[in-house]
Motif scaffolding. Sequence first.
Motif, PDB file in Angstrom:
ATOM      1  N   UNK A   1      31.364 -40.242  42.199  1.00 38.96           N
ATOM      2  CA  UNK A   1      30.233 -40.419  41.292  1.00 38.96           C
ATOM      3  C   UNK A   1      29.294 -41.545  41.738  1.00 38.96           C
ATOM      4  N   UNK A   2      29.812 -42.474  42.552  1.00 32.53           N
ATOM      5  CA  UNK A   2      28.971 -43.584  43.014  1.00 32.53           C
ATOM      6  C   UNK A   2      28.181 -43.252  44.280  1.00 32.53           C
ATOM      7  N   UNK A   3      28.454 -42.119  44.871  1.00 34.02           N
ATOM      8  CA  UNK A   3      27.761 -41.763  46.121  1.00 34.02           C
ATOM      9  C   UNK A   3      26.265 -41.513  45.954  1.00 34.02           C
ATOM     10  N   UNK A   4      25.779 -40.858  44.863  1.00 34.95           N
ATOM     11  CA  UNK A   4      24.325 -40.584  44.766  1.00 34.95           C
ATOM     12  C   UNK A   4      23.461 -41.847  44.819  1.00 34.95           C
ATOM     13  N   UNK A   5      23.975 -42.970  44.314  1.00 33.67           N
ATOM     14  CA  UNK A   5      23.167 -44.192  44.356  1.00 33.67           C
ATOM     15  C   UNK A   5      23.780 -45.237  45.300  1.00 33.67           C
ATOM     16  N   UNK A   6      24.456 -44.747  46.346  1.00 27.81           N
ATOM     17  CA  UNK A   6      25.123 -45.644  47.293  1.00 27.81           C
ATOM     18  C   UNK A   6      24.148 -46.661  47.900  1.00 27.81           C
ATOM     19  N   UNK A   7      22.969 -46.205  48.337  1.00 21.48           N
ATOM     20  CA  UNK A   7      22.047 -47.100  49.034  1.00 21.48           C
ATOM     21  C   UNK A   7      21.375 -48.087  48.077  1.00 21.48           C
ATOM     22  N   UNK A   8      21.381 -47.793  46.791  1.00 17.57           N
ATOM     23  CA  UNK A   8      20.819 -48.724  45.818  1.00 17.57           C
ATOM     24  C   UNK A   8      21.841 -49.777  45.384  1.00 17.57           C
ATOM     25  N   UNK A   9      23.067 -49.317  45.106  1.00 16.35           N
ATOM     26  CA  UNK A   9      24.137 -50.227  44.690  1.00 16.35           C
ATOM     27  C   UNK A   9      25.409 -49.915  45.483  1.00 16.35           C
ATOM     28  N   UNK A  10      25.457 -50.293  46.757  1.00 13.58           N
ATOM     29  CA  UNK A  10      26.622 -49.975  47.593  1.00 13.58           C
ATOM     30  C   UNK A  10      27.903 -50.629  47.097  1.00 13.58           C
ATOM     31  N   UNK A  11      27.765 -51.749  46.372  1.00 15.10           N
ATOM     32  CA  UNK A  11      28.964 -52.443  45.924  1.00 15.10           C
ATOM     33  C   UNK A  11      29.814 -51.578  45.000  1.00 15.10           C
ATOM     34  N   UNK A  12      29.168 -50.748  44.179  1.00  7.92           N
ATOM     35  CA  UNK A  12      29.935 -49.858  43.307  1.00  7.92           C
ATOM     36  C   UNK A  12      30.860 -48.950  44.109  1.00  7.92           C
ATOM     37  N   UNK A  13      30.323 -48.399  45.185  1.00  4.62           N
ATOM     38  CA  UNK A  13      31.129 -47.500  46.014  1.00  4.62           C
ATOM     39  C   UNK A  13      32.330 -48.244  46.594  1.00  4.62           C
ATOM     40  N   UNK A  14      32.094 -49.394  47.198  1.00  6.15           N
ATOM     41  CA  UNK A  14      33.178 -50.109  47.872  1.00  6.15           C
ATOM     42  C   UNK A  14      34.193 -50.668  46.882  1.00  6.15           C
ATOM     43  N   UNK A  15      33.728 -51.138  45.734  1.00  8.62           N
ATOM     44  CA  UNK A  15      34.680 -51.674  44.751  1.00  8.62           C
ATOM     45  C   UNK A  15      35.546 -50.558  44.166  1.00  8.62           C
ATOM     46  N   UNK A  16      34.921 -49.419  43.870  1.00  8.83           N
ATOM     47  CA  UNK A  16      35.708 -48.301  43.334  1.00  8.83           C
ATOM     48  C   UNK A  16      36.661 -47.728  44.384  1.00  8.83           C
ATOM     49  N   UNK A  17      36.185 -47.658  45.624  1.00 12.50           N
ATOM     50  CA  UNK A  17      37.064 -47.179  46.693  1.00 12.50           C
ATOM     51  C   UNK A  17      38.234 -48.133  46.883  1.00 12.50           C
ATOM     52  N   UNK A  18      37.960 -49.451  46.853  1.00 12.36           N
ATOM     53  CA  UNK A  18      39.041 -50.434  46.989  1.00 12.36           C
ATOM     54  C   UNK A  18      40.040 -50.326  45.857  1.00 12.36           C
ATOM     55  N   UNK A  19      39.548 -50.113  44.638  1.00 15.46           N
ATOM     56  CA  UNK A  19      40.452 -49.955  43.496  1.00 15.46           C
ATOM     57  C   UNK A  19      41.336 -48.717  43.656  1.00 15.46           C
ATOM     58  N   UNK A  20      40.732 -47.611  44.070  1.00 19.21           N
ATOM     59  CA  UNK A  20      41.501 -46.373  44.233  1.00 19.21           C
ATOM     60  C   UNK A  20      42.561 -46.520  45.318  1.00 19.21           C
ATOM     61  N   UNK A  21      42.170 -47.111  46.444  1.00 21.14           N
ATOM     62  CA  UNK A  21      43.117 -47.283  47.555  1.00 21.14           C
ATOM     63  C   UNK A  21      44.224 -48.254  47.171  1.00 21.14           C
ATOM     64  N   UNK A  22      43.845 -49.397  46.594  1.00 19.19           N
ATOM     65  CA  UNK A  22      44.843 -50.382  46.204  1.00 19.19           C
ATOM     66  C   UNK A  22      45.810 -49.849  45.161  1.00 19.19           C
ATOM     67  N   UNK A  23      45.273 -49.170  44.152  1.00 24.88           N
ATOM     68  CA  UNK A  23      46.128 -48.610  43.103  1.00 24.88           C
ATOM     69  C   UNK A  23      47.082 -47.564  43.657  1.00 24.88           C
TER      70      UNK A  23
END
Length: 407
Positions: free
Chosen positions: A67-89
Amino acid sequence: MSTEPKTQVTPEPEQEQPAPTGKAQPARRPMAAADWLPTVKTTLAAIVLALLIGAVLIALSSRDVIESLPYFFSYPWDFFSRAGDAIGTSYWALITGSVGSAHAVGTTLVRSAPLICAGLGVTLAFRAGLFNIGAQGQLVLGALAAGYVGFTWDLPPGLHLLVALVAGILGGALWGGIAGVLKARTGAHEVITTIMLNYLAAAVLIYALGKNAFQRPGSDNTQSPPVFDSATFPTIGNLHLGVVVAFLAAGLVWWILNRSTLGFELRAVGANPDASRTAGMNVPAVYTTAMVVAGGLAGLAATMGILGHHDSLSPTMAGSIGFDAITVALLGRATPLGTVLAGLLFGALSVGGVAMQASAASTPKELTEVLQALIVLFVAAPALIQGMLRMKSTDENKTVMAKGWGG
């Protein structure tokens, strides 16, 4: 002409083998710690690389990350933080679900035990130059024999367990021995015969479950009764004695391969059957013995479920353990210690995969199978790992001796 001075450079004191077998010199030198290091480094690098690729797949399987991919270039931090949470969890659930508590460790060991036993059967055949694809069929016949003794015979506790255990080993050994005899007497390739015997074993199981002797009373399902309590492994918590038997089997296989005359003959024939034949070894007998012992180990794997936690005989009771055993043996580089470690790793991934699915990230359990496949892929291609990570290449002490189609 005097020959005494030349005897100082002969290899007899190191090999301690009779003169005729020493001529062929098929055995490899014992591996020193320095020899193990490149293999260990390559294997660890393969596991780490597989986990890194798995992390990418976990991130891309998360709904929040997508869901964070459509606005990746505007707010890339959302993508990386959510990806980190998913991987870590997911990875934390994998670790805690497999080794995070005494109960989890017990479940992992119980799940690993049949993989270790069946993997040892494939490993031993590898060392004799044979590619045993038939662990699945051998496991099925072992389960049939152990199950029948377990739920029909009335014996005292202890003795009943021992007899059922031996029956399972003999059932697998018999099925493996068929392929061994065909290889020894007719030259039939073990890959073809063991694959066909897998299908035949599945048909025998279906046929047996249609008979009253194997069918559960009052049920029309193709399912047998569970074995009597007198024929089950003693348990402590969720851990049964079969796990200890699996580790003892690994020690026995190590001793056979490295300390016994039979092991020397297995390794010699696996390295060079023609030279072994010239040295006076009975190559057909070695092939037959190797497949009998390999089948017995697969039959032992069957007892882990039948006698370990009251599994009933059914068309699906063997799962894919026999085929997973091939992967375990390959990942363990056809050594007893490597097979044990690979079996433990696969058992942990299997148990932890359920925990990953139940975690907040809801990671699909199938991703653990992808991780297993990636690990094996990278381990089976050491040149790829060494090239990617600029590691020094080594070709010494290869242990997988099974021949190809022309072997």
